[in-house]
Design an enzyme around this catalytic site. Structure first.
Site, mmCIF file in Angstrom:
data_model
loop_
_atom_site.group_PDB
_atom_site.id
_atom_site.type_symbol
_atom_site.label_atom_id
_atom_site.label_comp_id
_atom_site.label_asym_id
_atom_site.label_seq_id
_atom_site.Cartn_x
_atom_site.Cartn_y
_atom_site.Cartn_z
ATOM 1 N N CYS A 79 -8.905 -42.454 68.939
ATOM 2 C CA CYS A 79 -8.393 -42.408 67.471
ATOM 3 C C CYS A 79 -8.880 -43.059 66.187
ATOM 4 C CB CYS A 79 -7.024 -43.490 67.701
ATOM 5 S SG CYS A 79 -7.295 -44.526 69.275
ATOM 6 N N ASN A 116 -9.152 -48.206 70.139
ATOM 7 C CA ASN A 116 -9.873 -46.493 69.376
ATOM 8 C C ASN A 116 -10.599 -46.471 70.648
ATOM 9 O OD1 ASN A 116 -11.185 -44.456 68.406
ATOM 10 N ND2 ASN A 116 -11.678 -45.689 66.670
ATOM 11 N N GLY A 117 -11.262 -45.188 71.414
ATOM 12 C CA GLY A 117 -11.633 -45.604 72.433
ATOM 13 C C GLY A 117 -11.705 -45.061 74.067
ATOM 14 N N GLU A 163 -31.667 -25.179 70.743
ATOM 15 C CA GLU A 163 -31.811 -26.350 69.877
ATOM 16 C C GLU A 163 -33.301 -26.055 69.137
ATOM 17 O OE1 GLU A 163 -31.522 -30.157 71.955
ATOM 18 O OE2 GLU A 163 -31.563 -30.663 69.777
ATOM 19 N N LYS A 214 -27.680 -29.829 82.732
ATOM 20 C CA LYS A 214 -27.785 -31.788 82.578
ATOM 21 C C LYS A 214 -26.558 -31.933 82.366
ATOM 22 C CE LYS A 214 -31.414 -30.828 79.440
ATOM 23 N NZ LYS A 214 -32.893 -31.089 79.242
ATOM 24 N N MET A 225 -34.808 -24.135 85.673
ATOM 25 C CA MET A 225 -33.784 -22.911 85.683
ATOM 26 C C MET A 225 -32.268 -23.747 86.796
ATOM 27 S SD MET A 225 -35.569 -20.586 84.461
ATOM 28 C CE MET A 225 -34.450 -18.950 84.886
#
Lengths: 478, 1511
Positions: free
Chosen positions: B34, B265-266, B916, B967, B511
């Site tokens: 929030c 908030n959190g 990435e 991961k 892998m």
């Protein structure tokens, strides 16, 4: 990051142990490869890529934990490497010498496939266990607990011995029957000393003897002892006789003097050159290639053994006839290369059509070409008309493969079912046959095959025997 | 009125309940993030201005909340203000009463059932009864006026009756007592209502000081809905306000914030642990503070509370028991203190040390606005993961909140502008009229009580333990037997244990995991294998435990935990260790320090006993533990070391959790410590499960003995003590990583929290022995476990087995099944090489003949009807378009492999994902043969490598990789050896220099942040669809709901078994869930919330055959990712050495010579996808379906055909197979337009800049802005890139945009060259995100009296992933300034913590003080710090850095040029002063350079170094 001891294929090339020069080695029957030095073994083992899916293991009939003992070797942990290697293989040093690695583990080595040159798995395997023998790590079997169950094994070849080893370790009483005077089967008399020196085999036989395995030698089942009497003496019987019937040629003149069977030829040579025995047919020259023009027919490993034996016996020329080409021969490429180095001449795409003279003076050869591939992808040879010629020969050795003997007939055991090829019908995993408590393994089940398969069969079958006997014991106890 | 009404609400509640019981949905997983803030008048005088400012602020944070499908129902908003007494007196008078002005008045804001009048009346009676029972007078009830027009349909349907009860302090007690008794009254009311079976009664507030107005409206509608707030009489000295953004879509009015004391908030990541421990704490807490009333207030945390509500409850008790709000915050959410860069003052340390010894921190991202009536404070969590900006105005107000500029202020009189840092607080004492800054309030708190004296009792054991010499317990034959009985393998010892001891780090592997779930395996699997680690995604960030180690703590308390509320030294009579790891001999030492009795509990059971032996013995150990604690034992030792031929070891996880949960239930857990000695425990995961099950410390004695054995055999150098120290280091790092991946930084809050999801443990067993842990797929139970441990025990003790070779991580014939083995790979490759569908069929048959590996292997496909001719089924071409090759970066893959995938997928109209790391701009033009080598999907990952405006514009889809299957919750690292010239160029870094991807996206710490990033991406590319990649986990469904509300277009649910180029081995194995579970949960929850139609669902992770695809479709996926299989088609043979750069087949390596071995080509990949499609087509025909669309979401077409192995109690897959009501009507349209986001200022800019964009004319535009203008300049940059290209010839200020005011988040994100943005005012978070060549200038307004260098002008996470351009800001930046900057040049005047983190390029000049942990993980670029006081050195994380004075001309010039430019652009006073005395000031600069760069920089760093060659 700790030092990564492996994956060195990136900058270390493949090296085999030193091979003795052809001009030297062709004068004796000793093995042609030297042993790796410790450093070299570690270095070559360190080339392994430690694959997530070890194709070497997948393509090893024994599923040896190859990457693991390579790693241990690379890091100098030889005792553990030996333990691990021995855990899945009864005779690692023998497989290391005579397995066609180029068709099994090494032929499927991932780094070989991508063009880096395979890890020299066989040589490392041999090195590990030879070192173990040298250091005294190989001990006779000493079962934790003796059991009164007994198993009879017919045939002292690799399959029979592998089964004997497993069963004896479990404490069972094991007797091995064999028709020859020495145990080892083809390991002893089939394979020439330059591939497998005989003390390597004999020390294994001795190890088993010391561990309590009883050997009954020179015993022809069906003649000296009936099969039923063997069955009667034991709780289980394993048939491991191998295949000894030579495929024959029906071509004209095939019955002539000077045309011999590979098995006879090799056995005689092994007895004479490795054990110093006196063999009549060798003395008479019948099975001695000295000063003769030799033609060997066939393209398998037995043919390779024959041509190279002939070279060592002092033949004036040695030729090998094979009806397909080099790429399609069943024998090991590596052995073919060794043979060529030693002076053997290969006549590819050549088949015998008949024989001249009696005693033989020549082989009538017809040239072949390879036709369209069949369903299995193998190209069938076809005759090229009008290209025949005569190859001079005064010793012709037939190395066309082996077939099973007719055991039910020889042994008088009707209940033992065989296939249409004459092999004993048995379950491939357990060796169980149509007769209760009778098992069969190795070539007599598979047809002529590799030593490593015989070992695998022997071990699997022994496990099945143990399980079967344990369950009958449990039932009996209730 | 609406068409829904309460029947809708009732049906909705029933649906949710049914889903929770039968499906994959779980209410507990719902999350909320929030915007939050406060306005307070320092002098404590109520005024209308404060309330109006609060209302204004709510209107300026709408974008931090979410809107439901109806466009009006918000996730909740509210405001907390003082009671305007005159206003209520008037109300009382209107009812004919006369207010008793001599008595205090209290007002309760109450939610009542709206339509059930009977229940409503019962509620009123309950409320009145309890008020009267306590002896107070009731003026009466007031019906609160509301304007329902502004509500959404759903909100209105669930709207309660809202009333106020007005009470007089008839007893005449003082204010504190009145408040405390009102609290007790409220708790009694709540209990009475529950007892009466009424669930809809909720009291927002009941206080004589303040009142809370909240509800399910949009933030800007709060004052519209409650006209009271607009009343002129409505005055207050403070206002705390909140806007909620929830993943939940069922409007629950009571979950709107603020709560009674705080607005948050959190997210509290440690909520499970905190709640558990409170059950034990509350017994002693309640009785000391409330005496006879104690029972009335328990349980302190009510079930069903959100994490914020739970925190509020505990906070409230602390306050009611006499703690001030600042102290309560300090106890619950302390700053990290034990490893601070610059040592904290001793008094602070003592205070925190005391807090640490009495209470487990509530850990997680948190911006808090709180009040106890007297104090109003703002505070942040220890990591500073939420923004909290504040201003002190000229007229005596403090305004703090998630964003700057929410309330317009007079810039000419403003006194201060700041941002709170990690763990910091800002407090106003309204009674005394004082403002306390962080240091002031902490000094005040820490000096108020004799903390130093109290903590003197703490016995720190670290010193004593470091002197102990380690000894093994068992060796030789005994060791071997125990190893076998513990399930050890050679692989585990060699590949897991040995590397940990050699490197003090976990082994890396690569892998994906292709072995069976533990429950499906027929091998022995330790119990830890059934536990999947939880991890953070989207709603909270994971932490980088390596680079941000200072916030992490394994400090372990030991001993009888006393009453939290006592303020005395008795609480601190405890032992403290630095880690829960204890060596064999260390344990003997620890025992000598015990100041209470220890009882040993033998965790074994007899061999050969009945089937119930384990269960009976679990009861025995529970009873023994309870007896021991009741008889005064302060320490329990649970051990399995007494195992032997006659005794079988219990799995210690089960034993530990059995005892921990039992003691917790009995309220006894805090009276003792639990030490666990476990043979099986060997890897960090096992340690984590033990600690998560409640172990205080763990002794892995058999692992230690195995090390001693290695030393004996000469395999390990050094002593056992040294080896154990390294092992401990590796385990500690592993534990930190496991905690960090779910955002927890303190182990005491992780302990006993069972932050795992079980896969395949029986529900009944979990309920009994692992309460609170999710186990949605039931399976093995106690008797099954008994059978398994008896088997492995027999192998160890009853036979002569040698250690098995293993095969869990890498395939071995005798070990665990792996889906990818030699034959199946060979068949797949042959099929693709030869384009032979026949061979593919053999491959597919081979895969199906494997023993079960995945949950789906127990399912079968049912026909829909009669089979149809295959010609009638949708074409292969059509099916192929649904395939995607998932994000595999260029960096992991060789350029050849990467390009091959792109070309192949483009040829068939499918999509590849760049992964990435950017993409070669050369790919943006077609190859000569017509092939398109550019990936259609471009990935945006946490490293932001190569993410430029150009890159973002060359795609159809942008994928935000929140987590990766192999991961989840972890970052990555591309080692220098893999950074080739090409990769360095694409990633804007330097060849050979390591690149780090952080675990979190530093601009996604919560769901509203994600919404912001999606907004940014939709600005930079006006047509692109945005994908969010999540990893299957429990709760992924509710996260997906939040993600849809954030306007994502596609959600990818990755299975845990996705591949990786390098990850810690245990991460690959033990984190994340199978996609089957994640996908179904997402599909079900989205369908349940009517959100399913808005997104396309995609899945990946081990899809190997056409059958897998059809099953994925039936479970809800419309698109399918094929990763590993595509690599195999290109030649990968699962060597699993990707991390070594030695891929022998050239797929996954950057080594030139190995790349030459690559044999893949696009045809093979095309064949692969074609085979999948063809097989799908055949299956569809056989079941009578004509297209994939017909079977999507048809889980009813699947049935469970196998219940798994015989030893399982029950393997129940039915939760996967349910269908949500109404799901049949969902229209799956993958071609729908993207979810629209609102325009920002750029719509205007683009219109106004037409001449520039069309004709390239130079222009200057000017606008007034506020914080709701987000992502300004980004859409304009998109136009620039399209019109002029990114490497254009425009002037740097070709288009100048001047802005006045507080500009919103993401100012200038991805700005392209030619654009210059000048702000006169300030800016929020993410300034210059992904800056791609543009220029951004931020300076205070001309009139501002502020000293720029002391005040915050730009927010957190500035220049994240910037690749080029300039930023000049005359003021301070917040946390994580220039994080992952790889090319921009910047000058600012100070920054918060973690500055220049992970930076890989560019230049940062900082003319003011820096926060701690500066330069952590910085591997490139250059920084200059103005440090006249020499304080910077302490603040730096020197791991990767070298520093020195600026002495070389080249660098001097670089620095001088930038400062001059800064001066020119901003008119900075600081810059002016420095430049005036440049010659002397130069010495005050520190040059900061990454070590790895030393050999790459064009000029040496120092003159001396210049003499030596740069090698």
């Amino acid at each position: 990051m700790a030092k990564q001891p492996m994956l060195k294929f990136v900058n270390i090339d493949r090296h085999m142990p030193n091979k003795r020069d052809a001009n030297v080695r062709k004068h004796d029957f000793n093995e042609i490869y030297a042993e790796f030095t410790d450093e070299k073994a570690a270095e070559q083992a360190s080339r392994c890529s430690q694959c997530g899916v070890p194709y070497c293991q997948s393509h090893c009939p024994l599923h040896n934990n190859i990457p693991d003992w390579l790693r241990l070797t690379a890091t100098g942990r030889l005792k553990e490497a030996y333990d691990l290697s021995q855990a899945t293989n009864t005779f690692p040093e023998i497989c290391g010498r005579i397995c066609p690695q180029d068709r099994l583990c090494e032929g499927n080595c991932v780094i070989e496939k991508s063009g880096h040159g395979t890890v020299t798995i066989g040589s490392v395997e041999k090195y590990i266990t030879d070192t173990a023998w040298e250091k005294g790590w190989v001990k006779p079997i000493a079962p934790v607990q003796e059991q009164d169950k007994s198993v009879g094994i017919i045939g002292a070849g690799p399959g029979g011995l592998a089964a004997a080893d497993v069963l004896r370790r479990a404490g069972l009483q094991v007797t091995v029957y064999d028709r020859y005077d020495r145990a080892g089967g083809l390991l002893t008399y089939g394979i020439p000393g330059f591939k497998l020196e005989k003390d390597v085999v004999m020390r294994r036989v001795e190890q088993l003897e010391k561990g309590g395995v009883e050997f009954v030698m020179n015993c022809y089942v069906g003649e000296d002892l009936s099969f039923d009497s063997i069955r009667g003496k034991h709780d289980a019987v394993i048939i491991a006789t191998g295949v000894y019937k030579t495929r024959d040629l029906a071509d004209p003149g095939a019955g002539a003097e000077g045309i011999v069977r590979a098995i006879d030829y090799l056995t005689a040579s092994n007895k004479v050159s490795n054990f110093g025995d006196t063999v009549e047919e060798f003395e008479s020259g019948e099975l001695n290639a000295m000063d003769k023009k030799v033609v060997v027919i066939g393209g398998g490993d037995t043919a390779m053994d024959c041509v190279r034996t002939a070279i060592r016996q002092g033949a004036t020329s040695v030729k090998c006839l094979y009806r397909r080409d080099r790429a399609n021969m069943p024998g090991s490429q590596r052995e073919t290369q060794n043979a060529e180095e030693e002076g053997v001449v290969f006549e590819w795409l050549s088949a015998p059509k008949g024989f001249a003279g009696d005693p033989v003076i020549g082989v009538m050869v017809q040239k072949m070409r390879l036709g369209a591939p069949d369903a299995t992808g193998r190209q069938a040879p076809e005759i090229i008309g009008g290209a025949d010629y005569v190859e001079d020969a005064d010793l012709v050795i037939k190395a066309l493969g082996f077939e099973p003997e007719d055991l039910p007939k020889l042994w008088g055991t009707d209940g033992l079912e065989v296939t249409r090829w004459g092999t004993v019908k048995a379950d491939f995993e357990t060796g169980r046959t149509s007769l209760e408590n009778v098992y069969a393994i190795g070539d007599i089940v598979r047809g002529a095959s590799l030593v490593v398969w015989a070992i695998r069969d022997g071990r699997d079958c022994a496990d099945a025997v143990l399980k079967d006997l344990a369950s009958t014991a449990a039932v009996a106890a209730e | 009125m609406t068409k829904f009404d309460e029947n809708w609400a009732a049906a909705e509640v029933a649906k949710r309940k049914w889903m929770a019981e039968n499906g994959m949905y779980s209410e507990e997983d719902e999350k909320a993030n929030c915007g939050v803030g406060l306005v307070v008048s320092i002098d404590g005088k109520p005024s209308r201005k404060v309330v109006e400012n609060g209302i204004a602020a709510l209107k300026a944070i709408w974008h931090r909340g979410a809107v439901d499908a109806d466009g009006k129902t918000g996730d909740g908003a509210g405001i907390h203000v003082q009671i305007p007494v005159p206003f209520f007196y008037d109300q009382i008078k209107r009812t004919g009463h006369e207010p008793r002005q001599d008595q205090l008045m209290a007002v309760g804001q109450v939610f009542l059932p709206r339509t059930n009048f009977g229940a409503q009346e019962t509620c009123r009676t309950i409320v009145e009864t309890e008020v009267l029972r306590m002896g107070y007078y009731i003026y009466g009830w007031r019906h609160v006026p509301v304007e329902t027009e502004c509500l959404g349909e759903k909100a209105n349907a669930t709207r309660p009756e809202i009333e106020q009860i007005i009470i007089a302090n008839a007893k005449g007690v003082d204010e504190e007592t009145f408040e405390r008794e009102l609290y007790v009254i409220r708790r009694r009311i709540e209990k009475a209502a529950a007892a009466a079976g009424i669930v809809d009664l909720y009291i927002c507030s009941l206080s004589c000081r303040s009142i809370i107005y909240k509800g399910m409206m949009l933030a800007e509608q709060v004052a519209e809905f409650y006209p009271d707030l607009k009343d002129e009489r409505f005055e207050s000295a403070f206002a705390i306000y909140h806007q909620r953004y929830s993943t939940n879509t069922f409007p629950q009015w009571w979950l709107a914030q603020p709560f009674r004391m705080l607005a948050h908030n959190g997210e509290i990541n440690t909520i499970k642990g905190n709640t558990n421990w409170m059950k034990s704490h509350e017994i002693r807490m309640a009785s000391s503070a409330f005496g006879d009333l104690a029972e009335d207030i328990k349980p302190i945390i009510q079930s069903g509370s959100s994490d914020s509500a739970a925190l509020d409850s505990v906070f409230e008790v602390l306050v009611r028991a006499g703690r001030s709000a600042p102290m309560a915050k300090t106890m619950l959410i302390p700053e990290s203190w034990s490893k601070q860069a610059a040592e904290l003052p001793e008094a602070w340390r003592d205070m925190y040390s005391y807090c640490n010894s009495v209470m487990e921190p509530w850990d997680g991202p948190a911006a808090l606005a709180m009040t106890d009536g007297r104090w109003v404070c703002a505070g942040l969590d220890r990591n500073g993961l939420r923004p909290m900006r504040y201003v002190v105005t000229g007229d005596g107000l403090v305004i703090a909140g998630s964003e700057a500029g929410m309330v317009p202020i007079n810039e000419a009189t403003v006194k201060e502008k700041g941002a709170l840092g990690p763990g910091q607080m800002l407090a106003v004492d309204m009674k005394k009229g004082l403002l306390f800054h962080d240091t002031e309030i902490k000094d005040k708190l820490s000096n108020a009580l004799p903390f130093g004296e109290w903590v003197g009792h703490i016995n720190e054991l670290a010193e004593a333990l470091s002197k102990v010499t380690e000894k093994p317990l068992y060796s030789g034959e005994e060791l071997r037997r125990r190893q076998v009985a513990a399930g050890y393998t050679i692989e585990e010892l060699e590949q897991i244990l040995a590397p940990m001891v050699e490197d003090a780090k976990e082994t890396l592997a690569s892998m994906g995991d292709d072995t069976p779930s533990a429950v499906l395996s027929n091998k022995y699997r330790p119990l830890s294998h059934f536990f999947r680690q939880n991890f953070s995604q989207v709603t909270n960030p994971p932490i980088d435990s390596l680079r941000e180690y200072r916030v992490m703590s394994l400090k372990t308390r030991f001993g009888n935990l006393k009453n939290v509320l006592d303020e005395s030294g008795s609480q601190t009579e405890i032992l403290v260790m630095d880690s829960p790891f204890v060596g064999n001999a260390q344990w003997e030492e620890v025992k000598t320090h015990f100041n209470a009795d220890m009882v040993e509990i033998d965790c074994t059971f007899p061999a050969g006993a009945d089937q119930d032996a384990l269960r009976k013995n679990l009861e025995r150990i529970r009873a023994e533990a309870e007896d021991a604690v009741r008889s005064g034992a302060g320490h329990l030792l649970l051990t399995d070391q007494h195992q032997g031929a006659a005794k079988v070891a219990m799995p210690m996880i089960l034993a530990t959790s059995a005892i921990h949960s039992h003691l917790t239930r009995k309220g006894l857990r805090t009276f003792c410590s639990i030490t666990v000695r476990s043979a099986e425990c060997i890897d960090p995961h096992y340690f984590a499960v033990l600690v998560g099950s409640g172990a205080t410390i763990v002794n892995a004695y058999l692992a230690e003995d195995s090390l001693a054995d290695r030393i004996d055999r000469g395999l390990l150098d050094g002593s056992l003590t040294e080896a154990v120290a390294r092992y401990r280091e590796a385990i500690d790092q592993g534990l930190l990583k496991i905690m960090a991946k779910m955002g927890i930084s303190v182990i005491s809050s992780y302990r006993g929290a069972l932050n795992f999801e079980a896969v395949g443990l029986s529900r009944a067993m979990c309920a009994e022995y692992f309460p609170g842990m999710t186990s949605r797929i039931s399976g093995i139970g106690v008797s099954g476990i008994q059978k398994k441990v008896e088997e492995v025990h027999a192998r160890g003790f009853l036979s002569d087995s040698v250690l098995p070779v293993g095969g869990f991580y890498k395939l071995r014939k005798s070990g665990e099944t792996h889906a990818w083995e030699a034959q199946s790979m060979h068949l797949l490759q042959s099929a693709c090489d030869r384009a032979s569908f026949e061979i593919w069929k053999q491959y597919s048959a081979k895969m199906q003949s494997m023993p079960p590996i995945h949950l789906r292997d127990l399912l079968a496909i049912k026909p829909m009807g009669n089979s149809v001719p295959i010609e009638e089924v949708e074409s292969i071409t059509s099916i192929r378009k649904r395939f995607v090759t998932p994000g595999m970066s260029l960096g992991a893959l060789s350029p050849e492999a990467h390009k091959t995938l792109n070309v192949a997928m483009n040829r068939i109209g499918a999509k590849s994902d760049s992964g990435e790391g950017g993409e070669d701009p050369a790919h943006f033009v077609p190859e000569p043969n017509g092939d398109n080598p550019s990936a259609k999907i471009k990935q945006v990952a946490s490293g932001r490598f190569g993410v430029t405006a150009e890159y973002l514009n060359h795609c159809e889809e942008l994928e935000i990789k929140v987590a990766q299957g192999a991961k989840p919750g972890e970052g990555g690292q591309l080692p220098g050896m893999k950074v080739t010239d090409l990769i360095a160029r694409l990633r804007h870094s330097t060849k050979g220099v390591t690149l780090i991807s952080p675990p979190p996206h530093h601009d996604i710490y919560s769901i509203e942040d994600l919404a912001q990033l999606i907004y940014d991406l939709k600005q930079i590319n006006p047509t692109v669809k945005v994908t969010v990649k999540l990893v299957a986990s429990s709760g992924v469904g509710t996260i997906a709901a939040g993600v849809v509300k954030a306007k994502a277009d596609i959600i990818l649910i990755s299975g845990h078994n996705g591949g990786t180029g390098a990850s810690p081995a245990t991460s690959i194995k033990f984190a994340g869930l199978p996609w089957e579970m994640g996908l179904t949960e997402a599909h079900q929850v989205l369908a349940m919330n009517n959100l399913r139609e808005r997104v396309t669902l995609r899945t990946d992770g081990g899809l190997r055959t056409g059958r897998d695809i059809v099953m994925a479709a039936m479970l809800g996926a419309e698109e399918y990712g094929i990763g590993t299989a595509a690599l195999i088609a290109m030649g990968c043979i699962m060597v699993r050495q990707c991390q070594s750069n030695t891929c022998p087949v050239g797929v996954c390596t950057q080594d030139e010579s190995l790349r030459a071995k690559f044999t893949g080509n696009a045809d093979k990949v095309v064949n692969l996808i074609t085979f999948y499609a063809q097989e799908v087509r055949e299956i569809l025909a056989s079941i009578g379906a004509r297209s994939l669309d017909e079977v999507i979401g048809r889980a009813d077409l699947l049935s469970q055909v196998s219940r798994g192995s015989a030893h399982l109690d029950d393997l129940d897959l039915n939760p996967l197979l349910i269908t949500v009501d109404g799901a049949a009507d969902i229209n799956y349209d993958r071609n729908k337009a993207r979810n629209v986001v609102p325009d920002t200022l750029d719509a205007e800019i683009v219109r106004d800049a037409a001449r520039f964009l069309q004709d390239g004319e130079k222009m200057q535009l000017s606008y007034a802005v506020q914080n709701t203008h987000r992502t300004v300049g980004t859409r304009t940059s998109s136009h620039i890139v399209k019109r002029f290209g990114m490497r254009n010839a425009l002037q740097p200020n070709h288009l100048t945009v001047k802005l006045t005011g507080s500009v919103g988040q993401s100012l200038g994100a991805f700005s392209a060259p030619g654009l210059k943005i000048e702000v006169s005012g300030d800016a929020n978070d993410y300034v210059g995100k992904g800056l791609s060549g543009g220029t951004v200038v931020v300076r205070p307004p001309m009139a501002s009296p502020l000293v720029a260098a002391d005040n915050t002008i730009i927010g957190n996470t500035v220049l994240y992933g910037a690749t080029d351009g300039f930023l000049f800001a005359a003021g301070r930046a917040g946390e994580r300034f220039a994080v992952r900057n790889s090319g921009a040049s910047v000058v600012i005047e100070g920054c918060g913590s973690n500055g220049c983190e992970y930076m890989t390029g560019g230049v940062a000049v900082i003319l003011g003080s820096i926060g701690p942990n500066f330069g952590a993980g910085m591997t490139g670029g250059m920084a200059y710090l103005y440090d006249p006081e020499g304080k910077a050195a302490d603040m730096m994380n020197m791991e990767t850095l070298v520093t020195g004075p600026v002495t070389v001309d080249y660098w001097k010039e670089q620095l001088e040029t930038l400062i001059e430019r800064h001066l020119e652009e901003t008119g900075s006073r600081k810059a002016t002063e420095i430049m005036q005395h440049w010659d002397s000031e130069l010495a005050n600069f520190v040059q900061v350079c990454p070590k790895e760069m030393l050999i790459h920089i064009p000029h040496p760093l120092t003159l001396e170094q210049g003499a030596v060659p740069a090698e």
